[in-house]
Scaffold this active site. Sequence first.
Site, PDB file in Angstrom:
ATOM      1  N   CYS A 251      -2.796  13.583 -14.869  1.00 39.19           N
ATOM      2  CA  CYS A 251      -3.853  14.559 -15.113  1.00 39.19           C
ATOM      3  C   CYS A 251      -5.116  14.111 -14.379  1.00 39.19           C
ATOM      4  CB  CYS A 251      -4.120  14.691 -16.603  1.00 39.19           C
ATOM      5  SG  CYS A 251      -5.424  15.881 -16.964  1.00 39.19           S
TER       6      CYS A 251
ATOM      7  N   GLN B  40       0.842  -1.200   0.000  1.00 40.38           N
ATOM      8  CA  GLN B  40       0.000   0.000   0.000  1.00 40.38           C
ATOM      9  C   GLN B  40       0.873   1.245   0.000  1.00 40.38           C
ATOM     10  OE1 GLN B  40      -3.324  -0.666   3.122  1.00 40.38           O
ATOM     11  NE2 GLN B  40      -1.873  -2.318   3.413  1.00 40.38           N
TER      12      GLN B  40
ATOM     13  N   PRO C  89       3.419  -4.141  15.732  1.00 43.08           N
ATOM     14  CA  PRO C  89       3.445  -3.977  17.192  1.00 43.08           C
ATOM     15  C   PRO C  89       2.042  -3.903  17.782  1.00 43.08           C
ATOM     16  CG  PRO C  89       4.898  -2.370  16.121  1.00 43.08           C
ATOM     17  CD  PRO C  89       4.102  -3.028  15.036  1.00 43.08           C
TER      18      PRO C  89
ATOM     19  N   CYS D  33      -2.080  20.286 -16.817  1.00 42.12           N
ATOM     20  CA  CYS D  33      -1.806  19.313 -17.877  1.00 42.12           C
ATOM     21  C   CYS D  33      -1.436  20.033 -19.170  1.00 42.12           C
ATOM     22  CB  CYS D  33      -3.049  18.451 -18.092  1.00 42.12           C
ATOM     23  SG  CYS D  33      -2.889  17.263 -19.430  1.00 42.12           S
TER      24      CYS D  33
ATOM     25  N   HIS E 154      -1.793   1.259  -4.175  1.00 43.09           N
ATOM     26  CA  HIS E 154      -2.252   2.637  -3.968  1.00 43.09           C
ATOM     27  C   HIS E 154      -1.453   3.647  -4.786  1.00 43.09           C
ATOM     28  CE1 HIS E 154      -4.248   1.462   0.140  1.00 43.09           C
ATOM     29  NE2 HIS E 154      -4.949   1.076  -0.905  1.00 43.09           N
TER      30      HIS E 154
ATOM     31  N   CYS F 151      -7.595  13.831 -18.183  1.00 48.08           N
ATOM     32  CA  CYS F 151      -7.260  12.928 -19.290  1.00 48.08           C
ATOM     33  C   CYS F 151      -6.234  11.877 -18.822  1.00 48.08           C
ATOM     34  CB  CYS F 151      -6.747  13.715 -20.506  1.00 48.08           C
ATOM     35  SG  CYS F 151      -5.067  14.354 -20.355  1.00 48.08           S
TER      36      CYS F 151
ATOM     37  N   VAL G 248       3.318   4.127  -1.212  1.00 48.23           N
ATOM     38  CA  VAL G 248       3.503   4.870  -2.457  1.00 48.23           C
ATOM     39  C   VAL G 248       4.962   5.287  -2.622  1.00 48.23           C
ATOM     40  CG1 VAL G 248       1.100   5.639  -2.496  1.00 48.23           C
ATOM     41  CG2 VAL G 248       2.814   7.046  -1.319  1.00 48.23           C
TER      42      VAL G 248
HETATM   43  P1  NAD Z   1      -1.282   3.306   8.582  1.00 46.62           P
HETATM   44  O1  NAD Z   1      -0.500   4.556   8.720  1.00 46.62           O
HETATM   45  O2  NAD Z   1      -2.728   3.371   8.698  1.00 46.62           O
HETATM   46  O3  NAD Z   1      -0.812   2.225   9.666  1.00 46.62           O
HETATM   47  C1  NAD Z   1       0.481   1.849   9.858  1.00 46.62           C
HETATM   48  C2  NAD Z   1       0.528   0.498  10.590  1.00 46.62           C
HETATM   49  O4  NAD Z   1       1.898   0.154  10.794  1.00 46.62           O
HETATM   50  C3  NAD Z   1      -0.136   0.455  11.978  1.00 46.62           C
HETATM   51  O5  NAD Z   1      -0.902  -0.712  12.094  1.00 46.62           O
HETATM   52  C4  NAD Z   1       1.048   0.416  12.958  1.00 46.62           C
HETATM   53  O6  NAD Z   1       0.752  -0.326  14.131  1.00 46.62           O
HETATM   54  C5  NAD Z   1       2.092  -0.273  12.128  1.00 46.62           C
HETATM   55  N1  NAD Z   1       3.487   0.066  12.452  1.00 46.62           N
HETATM   56  C6  NAD Z   1       3.990   1.238  12.884  1.00 46.62           C
HETATM   57  N2  NAD Z   1       5.321   1.159  13.013  1.00 46.62           N
HETATM   58  C7  NAD Z   1       5.674  -0.083  12.639  1.00 46.62           C
HETATM   59  C8  NAD Z   1       6.907  -0.774  12.551  1.00 46.62           C
HETATM   60  N3  NAD Z   1       8.063  -0.171  12.836  1.00 46.62           N
HETATM   61  N4  NAD Z   1       6.890  -2.071  12.123  1.00 46.62           N
HETATM   62  C9  NAD Z   1       5.720  -2.692  11.816  1.00 46.62           C
HETATM   63  N5  NAD Z   1       4.532  -2.080  11.895  1.00 46.62           N
HETATM   64  C10 NAD Z   1       4.504  -0.805  12.301  1.00 46.62           C
HETATM   65  O7  NAD Z   1      -0.848   2.703   7.198  1.00 46.62           O
HETATM   66  P2  NAD Z   1      -1.556   1.769   6.180  1.00 46.62           P
HETATM   67  O8  NAD Z   1      -2.426   0.787   6.894  1.00 46.62           O
HETATM   68  O9  NAD Z   1      -0.476   1.270   5.346  1.00 46.62           O
HETATM   69  O10 NAD Z   1      -2.558   2.628   5.279  1.00 46.62           O
HETATM   70  C11 NAD Z   1      -2.712   3.996   5.177  1.00 46.62           C
HETATM   71  C12 NAD Z   1      -2.573   4.567   3.764  1.00 46.62           C
HETATM   72  O11 NAD Z   1      -1.566   5.533   3.804  1.00 46.62           O
HETATM   73  C13 NAD Z   1      -2.171   3.629   2.687  1.00 46.62           C
HETATM   74  O12 NAD Z   1      -3.146   3.758   1.710  1.00 46.62           O
HETATM   75  C14 NAD Z   1      -0.853   4.140   2.103  1.00 46.62           C
HETATM   76  O13 NAD Z   1      -0.987   4.299   0.717  1.00 46.62           O
HETATM   77  C15 NAD Z   1      -0.656   5.481   2.705  1.00 46.62           C
HETATM   78  N6  NAD Z   1       0.693   5.776   3.248  1.00 46.62           N
HETATM   79  C16 NAD Z   1       1.846   5.397   2.590  1.00 46.62           C
HETATM   80  C17 NAD Z   1       3.102   5.675   3.130  1.00 46.62           C
HETATM   81  C18 NAD Z   1       4.355   5.250   2.397  1.00 46.62           C
HETATM   82  O14 NAD Z   1       4.315   5.072   1.185  1.00 46.62           O
HETATM   83  N7  NAD Z   1       5.480   5.041   3.082  1.00 46.62           N
HETATM   84  C19 NAD Z   1       3.196   6.357   4.340  1.00 46.62           C
HETATM   85  C20 NAD Z   1       2.022   6.752   4.980  1.00 46.62           C
HETATM   86  C21 NAD Z   1       0.779   6.449   4.425  1.00 46.62           C
HETATM   87 ZN    ZN Z   2      -5.022  16.303 -19.246  1.00 51.25          ZN
END
Ligand code: NAD
Ligand code: ZN
Length: 234
Positions: free
Chosen positions: A117, A89, A205, A136, A109, A120, A91
């Site tokens: 865009c 998930q 955790p 765009c 995600h 388009c 990005v």
């Molecule tokens: P979240 O922020 O909702 O939850 C993070 C989870 O990770 C929690 O359950 C927490 O207990 C756990 N956690 C925290 N520290 C940890 C560690 N050191 N080791 C293991 N687990 C740990 O994130 P989510 O559930 O992935 O979803 C939220 C949305 O946010 C997603 O759609 C994602 O696209 C986006 N997002 C992406 C990033 C990234 O790309 N790095 C960062 C933040 C949010």
């Molecule tokens: Zn466009």
Amino acid sequence: MHNRRVLVLTGAGVSAESGIPTFRGKDGYWRNLDPIKLATAEAFARDPELVWQWYRERRHTIRRAQPNAAHEAIANLAQCADEFLLVTQNVDDLHERAGLAKAEMVQIHGDIFVTKCSRCDFEHEHEQDQNGAPRCTKCGALMRPGVIWFGEPLPARETERVENYLQRDSCGVVIVAGTTATFGYIIDWALRASRRGGELIEINPEETPLSRFATRLVREPAAIALPRLVDELM
Ligand code: NAD
Ligand code: ZN
């Protein structure tokens, strides 16, 4: 491992130890704004410049960050599995920078470094960030980050890659690491992949809605738990 077919599902927690804040963690807020509300089409429609400012700062944080031991362990596991798929998930690009091939991963995600865009199909990757909200060059509409916001549908092509992997066969090992698993499809994929007696291992955790289905719970940070688990599996 008998059945060396592997599915790994990751979320923001896996990148936390690289210094990239999770949305729901204590460093998640940005300028007193809740990411859960900022990462929406509504927030973008209301104030595109503000949302762009947030994404530019996150891009900057990610560029400076390095993959951690959890990303590296997952890339190692991919090397020794018979078949492997990561569904992340995240990005950010840390799984890729740890050495995992694009063909072995689905960014369900989207990709924060893509700019697309909002009207388009024009998009580009890794371009110099400008100020304000870019337009765009094809149709003049607002450009937006290439990510899936809360409430938006998943990209069909990526979902199909996950479905194909699940339909072909079941998995001997399913690992779910660093995600709150609040999205139903994450739980659904994990359960379907492990349906024929595969191990379902959760690394987090905190307790999540998936915890009660897991055959093994590791209540530790991903960068500590994953290298040990991968050593054991190999
Ligand atoms: P979240 O922020 O909702 O939850 C993070 C989870 O990770 C929690 O359950 C927490 O207990 C756990 N956690 C925290 N520290 C940890 C560690 N050191 N080791 C293991 N687990 C740990 O994130 P989510 O559930 O992935 O979803 C939220 C949305 O946010 C997603 O759609 C994602 O696209 C986006 N997002 C992406 C990033 C990234 O790309 N790095 C960062 C933040 C949010
Ligand atoms: Zn466009």
